[in-house]
Motif scaffolding. Sequence first.
Motif, PDB file in Angstrom:
ATOM      1  N   THR A  14      18.237  17.428  -0.796  1.00 44.90           N
ATOM      2  CA  THR A  14      18.187  16.840  -2.300  1.00 44.90           C
ATOM      3  C   THR A  14      18.464  17.825  -3.361  1.00 44.90           C
ATOM      4  O   THR A  14      18.911  17.176  -4.314  1.00 44.90           O
ATOM      5  CB  THR A  14      16.690  16.435  -2.241  1.00 44.90           C
ATOM      6  OG1 THR A  14      16.493  15.674  -0.963  1.00 44.90           O
ATOM      7  CG2 THR A  14      16.393  15.432  -3.320  1.00 44.90           C
ATOM      8  N   THR A  66      20.615  16.426  -6.620  1.00 41.27           N
ATOM      9  CA  THR A  66      20.211  16.372  -8.200  1.00 41.27           C
ATOM     10  C   THR A  66      21.298  16.349  -8.921  1.00 41.27           C
ATOM     11  O   THR A  66      21.272  16.025 -10.169  1.00 41.27           O
ATOM     12  CB  THR A  66      18.948  17.100  -8.507  1.00 41.27           C
ATOM     13  OG1 THR A  66      19.203  18.497  -7.968  1.00 41.27           O
ATOM     14  CG2 THR A  66      17.644  16.845  -7.742  1.00 41.27           C
ATOM     15  N   LEU A  77      17.705   3.389  -7.267  1.00 42.09           N
ATOM     16  CA  LEU A  77      17.999   4.614  -6.575  1.00 42.09           C
ATOM     17  C   LEU A  77      19.179   5.113  -7.362  1.00 42.09           C
ATOM     18  O   LEU A  77      19.258   6.265  -7.932  1.00 42.09           O
ATOM     19  CB  LEU A  77      18.655   4.546  -5.167  1.00 42.09           C
ATOM     20  CG  LEU A  77      19.087   5.675  -4.447  1.00 42.09           C
ATOM     21  CD1 LEU A  77      17.970   6.662  -4.442  1.00 42.09           C
ATOM     22  CD2 LEU A  77      19.535   5.604  -2.872  1.00 42.09           C
ATOM     23  N   CYS A 105      19.051   8.727  -9.865  1.00 40.92           N
ATOM     24  CA  CYS A 105      20.067   9.773  -9.532  1.00 40.92           C
ATOM     25  C   CYS A 105      20.798   9.868 -10.899  1.00 40.92           C
ATOM     26  O   CYS A 105      20.915  10.992 -11.263  1.00 40.92           O
ATOM     27  CB  CYS A 105      20.997   9.064  -8.349  1.00 40.92           C
ATOM     28  SG  CYS A 105      22.469  10.462  -8.165  1.00 40.92           S
ATOM     29  N   VAL A 123      16.438  12.417  -7.720  1.00 37.91           N
ATOM     30  CA  VAL A 123      16.761  11.513  -6.288  1.00 37.91           C
ATOM     31  C   VAL A 123      15.555  11.794  -5.390  1.00 37.91           C
ATOM     32  O   VAL A 123      15.037  12.876  -5.308  1.00 37.91           O
ATOM     33  CB  VAL A 123      17.980  12.240  -5.609  1.00 37.91           C
ATOM     34  CG1 VAL A 123      18.282  11.649  -4.507  1.00 37.91           C
ATOM     35  CG2 VAL A 123      19.281  12.160  -6.642  1.00 37.91           C
ATOM     36  N   THR A 171      16.888  11.874   0.469  1.00 33.68           N
ATOM     37  CA  THR A 171      18.033  10.755   0.315  1.00 33.68           C
ATOM     38  C   THR A 171      19.282  11.506   0.848  1.00 33.68           C
ATOM     39  O   THR A 171      19.384  12.699   0.259  1.00 33.68           O
ATOM     40  CB  THR A 171      18.025  10.392  -1.198  1.00 33.68           C
ATOM     41  OG1 THR A 171      16.681  10.112  -1.445  1.00 33.68           O
ATOM     42  CG2 THR A 171      18.942   9.405  -1.014  1.00 33.68           C
ATOM     43  N   LEU A 186      23.382   7.332  -1.081  1.00 36.84           N
ATOM     44  CA  LEU A 186      23.650   7.237  -2.515  1.00 36.84           C
ATOM     45  C   LEU A 186      24.912   6.451  -2.699  1.00 36.84           C
ATOM     46  O   LEU A 186      24.895   5.528  -3.482  1.00 36.84           O
ATOM     47  CB  LEU A 186      23.795   8.590  -3.077  1.00 36.84           C
ATOM     48  CG  LEU A 186      22.475   9.430  -3.258  1.00 36.84           C
ATOM     49  CD1 LEU A 186      22.680  10.810  -3.930  1.00 36.84           C
ATOM     50  CD2 LEU A 186      21.494   8.680  -4.298  1.00 36.84           C
TER      51      LEU A 186
END
Length: 322
Positions: free
Chosen positions: A2, A6, A49, A53, A58, A62, A67
Amino acid sequence: MTAHLTMFNIDAPRWDQNTFMGRLKHFFNITDPRTLAVSEHELDRAKALVESCRAGTVPPGTSQEQLFYAKKLYDSAFHPDSGEKMNLIGRMSFQVPGGMAITGFMLQFYRTVPAVVFWQWVNQSFNAVVNYTNRNAASAISVKQIGVAYVTATSTALATAVGLNLYTKRAPTLVARWVPFAAVAAANCVNIPLMRQQELINGIAVTDENGNHLGESRRAAIKGITQVVISRITMAAPGMILLPIIMEKLEKYPFMKKIQVLHAPLQTILVGGFLIFMVPFACALFPQRSSIAFSQLEPDLRESIVAKNGDKVPYVYFNKGL
């Protein structure tokens, strides 16, 4: 995982949009008819989502694939300019099942004037919904203008279809089978410019390469709308030109004469086979983020850009619509 997500730019194209193959992969992805079966709840989750993002937050755990899938659903169901959820019929992912059914019936029922009139009307109604749904949302259009565009395009399609239908009565049957395509092509040349007339009258929003708004250009609108007309005619062409030749050959076989009731479903399935490839192919012909040389812009817009930016803007960019 994650931590680096980001920094993940969800709006950066997954494939290079400056190449035809990159655009083709992109449109195969977002015109995938399977996205139509996704629930409203899942679409809203995908949008949430994507937006989180974009904001750099995020949810933990994930993956990059999640994504990418969320962005696929987002691109297939939400308008690129306004972010609003598009109606199901107007989505590009509905072009294959919707176009498949309507085109199949247009090609099958080409012999009588009432059938020609009915199916051309159905097709233009479908087109009007698609064009309105995929318009450049920055250019508002009134209900009256939508009505005028719809009536004019439908009249053009009907006049072309009925006129050619009567004209080809004595022509070989193959020529008569091509009448629906002529009508569809003629109507597209009228329907799309009329549905997007605000852009032709007031111009389409143009930006520099970094997305900074520079003004409105009518010349950019003409270029974008012309490209969309070419794409739509290309989308329909192989199925509507080649399929009549295939059916003409098949119908000579005795087994085909015995199963006439199945001709319409067969044509519909074959049209679907063409459209699965032709919808993404036609959408990919031109970049979605189109460009026009600074030198081709209107003189007043050029002056305004130079006043603000000097001569540092060789090209301007705009969303051509679909």
